[in-house]
Design a protein around this motif. Sequence first.
Motif, PDB file in Angstrom:
ATOM      1  N   ARG A 159       6.271  19.477   7.270  1.00  0.00           N
ATOM      2  CA  ARG A 159       7.311  19.042   8.202  1.00  0.00           C
ATOM      3  C   ARG A 159       7.069  17.832   8.788  1.00  0.00           C
ATOM      4  NH1 ARG A 159       7.416  24.408   8.176  1.00  0.00           N
ATOM      5  NH2 ARG A 159       9.043  25.530   9.133  1.00  0.00           N
ATOM      6  N   PRO A 160       7.523  16.806   7.661  1.00  0.00           N
ATOM      7  CA  PRO A 160       7.156  15.348   8.018  1.00  0.00           C
ATOM      8  C   PRO A 160       7.685  14.693   9.161  1.00  0.00           C
ATOM      9  CG  PRO A 160       8.302  15.526   6.081  1.00  0.00           C
ATOM     10  CD  PRO A 160       8.044  17.007   6.512  1.00  0.00           C
ATOM     11  N   ARG A 161       7.216  13.920   9.799  1.00  0.00           N
ATOM     12  CA  ARG A 161       7.726  12.806  10.784  1.00  0.00           C
ATOM     13  C   ARG A 161       6.993  11.705  10.954  1.00  0.00           C
ATOM     14  NH1 ARG A 161      12.006  12.634  14.710  1.00  0.00           N
ATOM     15  NH2 ARG A 161      11.697  10.996  15.899  1.00  0.00           N
ATOM     16  N   PHE A 162       7.464  10.588  10.527  1.00  0.00           N
ATOM     17  CA  PHE A 162       6.581   9.379  10.433  1.00  0.00           C
ATOM     18  C   PHE A 162       7.773   8.251  10.160  1.00  0.00           C
ATOM     19  CE2 PHE A 162       6.084   7.503   6.283  1.00  0.00           C
ATOM     20  CZ  PHE A 162       6.499   8.362   5.578  1.00  0.00           C
ATOM     21  N   THR A 163       7.366   6.862  10.909  1.00  0.00           N
ATOM     22  CA  THR A 163       8.126   5.635  10.393  1.00  0.00           C
ATOM     23  C   THR A 163       6.879   4.941  10.229  1.00  0.00           C
ATOM     24  OG1 THR A 163       9.695   6.272  11.988  1.00  0.00           O
ATOM     25  CG2 THR A 163       9.543   3.899  11.352  1.00  0.00           C
ATOM     26  N   ALA A 164       6.921   4.076   9.082  1.00  0.00           N
ATOM     27  CA  ALA A 164       6.126   2.962   8.817  1.00  0.00           C
ATOM     28  C   ALA A 164       6.665   1.820   8.183  1.00  0.00           C
ATOM     29  CB  ALA A 164       5.022   3.673   7.700  1.00  0.00           C
ATOM     30  N   ILE A 165       6.312   0.533   8.744  1.00  0.00           N
ATOM     31  CA  ILE A 165       6.858  -0.605   8.416  1.00  0.00           C
ATOM     32  C   ILE A 165       5.903  -0.830   6.989  1.00  0.00           C
ATOM     33  CG2 ILE A 165       7.374  -2.826   8.888  1.00  0.00           C
ATOM     34  CD1 ILE A 165       7.627  -2.071  11.862  1.00  0.00           C
ATOM     35  N   ARG A 166       6.598  -1.367   6.034  1.00  0.00           N
ATOM     36  CA  ARG A 166       5.671  -1.327   4.845  1.00  0.00           C
ATOM     37  C   ARG A 166       6.008  -3.042   4.475  1.00  0.00           C
ATOM     38  NH1 ARG A 166       8.015   3.049   0.550  1.00  0.00           N
ATOM     39  NH2 ARG A 166       9.649   1.960   0.658  1.00  0.00           N
ATOM     40  N   PHE A 167       4.928  -3.604   3.841  1.00  0.00           N
ATOM     41  CA  PHE A 167       4.786  -4.870   3.566  1.00  0.00           C
ATOM     42  C   PHE A 167       4.351  -5.099   2.085  1.00  0.00           C
ATOM     43  CE2 PHE A 167       3.986  -4.452   7.943  1.00  0.00           C
ATOM     44  CZ  PHE A 167       4.653  -5.453   8.580  1.00  0.00           C
ATOM     45  N   PHE A 168       5.285  -6.233   1.618  1.00  0.00           N
ATOM     46  CA  PHE A 168       4.906  -6.429  -0.012  1.00  0.00           C
ATOM     47  C   PHE A 168       4.863  -7.790  -0.435  1.00  0.00           C
ATOM     48  CE2 PHE A 168       7.993  -2.758   0.958  1.00  0.00           C
ATOM     49  CZ  PHE A 168       7.478  -1.785   0.249  1.00  0.00           C
ATOM     50  N   ALA A 169       3.814  -7.720  -1.291  1.00  0.00           N
ATOM     51  CA  ALA A 169       3.604  -9.210  -1.628  1.00  0.00           C
ATOM     52  C   ALA A 169       4.072  -9.456  -2.947  1.00  0.00           C
ATOM     53  CB  ALA A 169       1.946  -9.600  -1.736  1.00  0.00           C
ATOM     54  N   ILE A 170       4.317  -8.450  -3.878  1.00  0.00           N
ATOM     55  CA  ILE A 170       4.861  -8.495  -5.141  1.00  0.00           C
ATOM     56  C   ILE A 170       6.242  -7.699  -5.480  1.00  0.00           C
ATOM     57  CG2 ILE A 170       4.086  -8.353  -7.650  1.00  0.00           C
ATOM     58  CD1 ILE A 170       1.448  -8.180  -6.780  1.00  0.00           C
ATOM     59  N   GLU A 171       6.966  -8.096  -6.083  1.00  0.00           N
ATOM     60  CA  GLU A 171       8.154  -7.406  -6.406  1.00  0.00           C
ATOM     61  C   GLU A 171       7.765  -6.360  -7.261  1.00  0.00           C
ATOM     62  OE1 GLU A 171      12.768  -7.950  -8.252  1.00  0.00           O
ATOM     63  OE2 GLU A 171      11.267  -9.884  -8.146  1.00  0.00           O
ATOM     64  N   ASP A 172       8.274  -5.162  -6.823  1.00  0.00           N
ATOM     65  CA  ASP A 172       8.152  -3.698  -7.862  1.00  0.00           C
ATOM     66  C   ASP A 172       6.562  -3.410  -7.669  1.00  0.00           C
ATOM     67  OD1 ASP A 172      10.851  -3.445  -8.407  1.00  0.00           O
ATOM     68  OD2 ASP A 172      10.308  -4.461 -10.265  1.00  0.00           O
ATOM     69  N   GLY A 173       5.600  -4.218  -6.648  1.00  0.00           N
ATOM     70  CA  GLY A 173       4.431  -3.743  -6.882  1.00  0.00           C
ATOM     71  C   GLY A 173       3.966  -2.360  -5.989  1.00  0.00           C
ATOM     72  N   TRP A 174       5.093  -1.920  -5.468  1.00  0.00           N
ATOM     73  CA  TRP A 174       4.976  -0.371  -4.863  1.00  0.00           C
ATOM     74  C   TRP A 174       5.051   0.598  -5.877  1.00  0.00           C
ATOM     75  CZ3 TRP A 174       8.959   2.792  -5.707  1.00  0.00           C
ATOM     76  CH2 TRP A 174      10.114   2.258  -6.169  1.00  0.00           C
ATOM     77  N   VAL A 175       5.433   0.257  -6.997  1.00  0.00           N
ATOM     78  CA  VAL A 175       5.492   1.405  -8.066  1.00  0.00           C
ATOM     79  C   VAL A 175       4.187   2.142  -8.390  1.00  0.00           C
ATOM     80  CG1 VAL A 175       6.342   1.995 -10.389  1.00  0.00           C
ATOM     81  CG2 VAL A 175       7.408   0.353  -9.169  1.00  0.00           C
ATOM     82  N   GLY A 176       4.361   3.618  -8.174  1.00  0.00           N
ATOM     83  CA  GLY A 176       3.152   4.262  -8.565  1.00  0.00           C
ATOM     84  C   GLY A 176       2.734   4.460  -9.952  1.00  0.00           C
ATOM     85  N   ASN A 177       1.404   3.994 -10.264  1.00  0.00           N
ATOM     86  CA  ASN A 177       1.013   4.334 -11.675  1.00  0.00           C
ATOM     87  C   ASN A 177      -0.061   5.585 -11.547  1.00  0.00           C
ATOM     88  OD1 ASN A 177       2.052   1.623 -12.385  1.00  0.00           O
ATOM     89  ND2 ASN A 177       0.606   0.613 -11.308  1.00  0.00           N
ATOM     90  N   PHE A 178       0.779   6.434 -11.779  1.00  0.00           N
ATOM     91  CA  PHE A 178      -0.098   7.825 -11.569  1.00  0.00           C
ATOM     92  C   PHE A 178      -1.151   8.115 -12.724  1.00  0.00           C
ATOM     93  CE2 PHE A 178       3.630   8.169  -9.484  1.00  0.00           C
ATOM     94  CZ  PHE A 178       3.367   8.787  -8.275  1.00  0.00           C
ATOM     95  N   THR A 179      -2.427   8.454 -12.238  1.00  0.00           N
ATOM     96  CA  THR A 179      -3.620   8.458 -12.783  1.00  0.00           C
ATOM     97  C   THR A 179      -3.595   9.880 -13.959  1.00  0.00           C
ATOM     98  OG1 THR A 179      -5.076   9.637 -11.596  1.00  0.00           O
ATOM     99  CG2 THR A 179      -4.845   7.110 -11.429  1.00  0.00           C
TER     100      THR A 179
END
Length: 198
Positions: A159-179
């Motif tokens: 039952r999620p509720r959150f707001t987070a401001i996200r900061f990025f230094a690299i384009e597409d750096g947020w993409v998840g690399n799943f282990t």
Amino acid sequence: MNRVGAMTKLIVLPETDTSNPSLSTTDAAAIAAHLSSVGIRFEQWTAGAPLANSADQEAVLAAYAADVARIKAQGFSTVDVARIAGDPTDDAFLTKAAEARSKFLAEHTHADDEVRFFVEGRGAFYLRINGSVHIVICEAGDYLSVPKDTKHWFDMGTRPRFTAIRFFAIEDGWVGNFTGDPIAARFPSFDELVSPAR
Ligand SMILES: [Fe+2]
């Protein structure tokens, strides 16, 4: 900075013994000190701006313009807002929320640091470092910077509720690399962590 009613919590569980925490604390200074010792930057700032359910990205960024400018100046090219806010009795919302939750519930890494300033609600980061999983239950006011290539996952609960401001230094750096490691399933979920019995 201490905040009345703060529920931010750090629990450190050995990878091999998920029932015996080596550390469990709600003390902000202790949380920051321990996380710093494993390379994670954690700080607490003020986050009290009221946000309407309808608040969009622009409204959130405007409410925290000073914080956003300060952090961006540290070398981030882009900023956006992750916001899950809805009626927890609405099935359509819960379906959408479950989809959002599933995205980063398995262990992964990123090519960029994962930098978040929570301004509303809460969620749990699980950071796998040096043989232990560091669970950080973040709340409004918490700033967390997880270095690139750190193995981690994130649980926002059912039952999620959150707001987070996200900061990025690299384009597409947020993409998840799943282990592909199923480790997340062995650890308590966000719901379990925040249930009253625990
Ligand atoms: Fe992530």
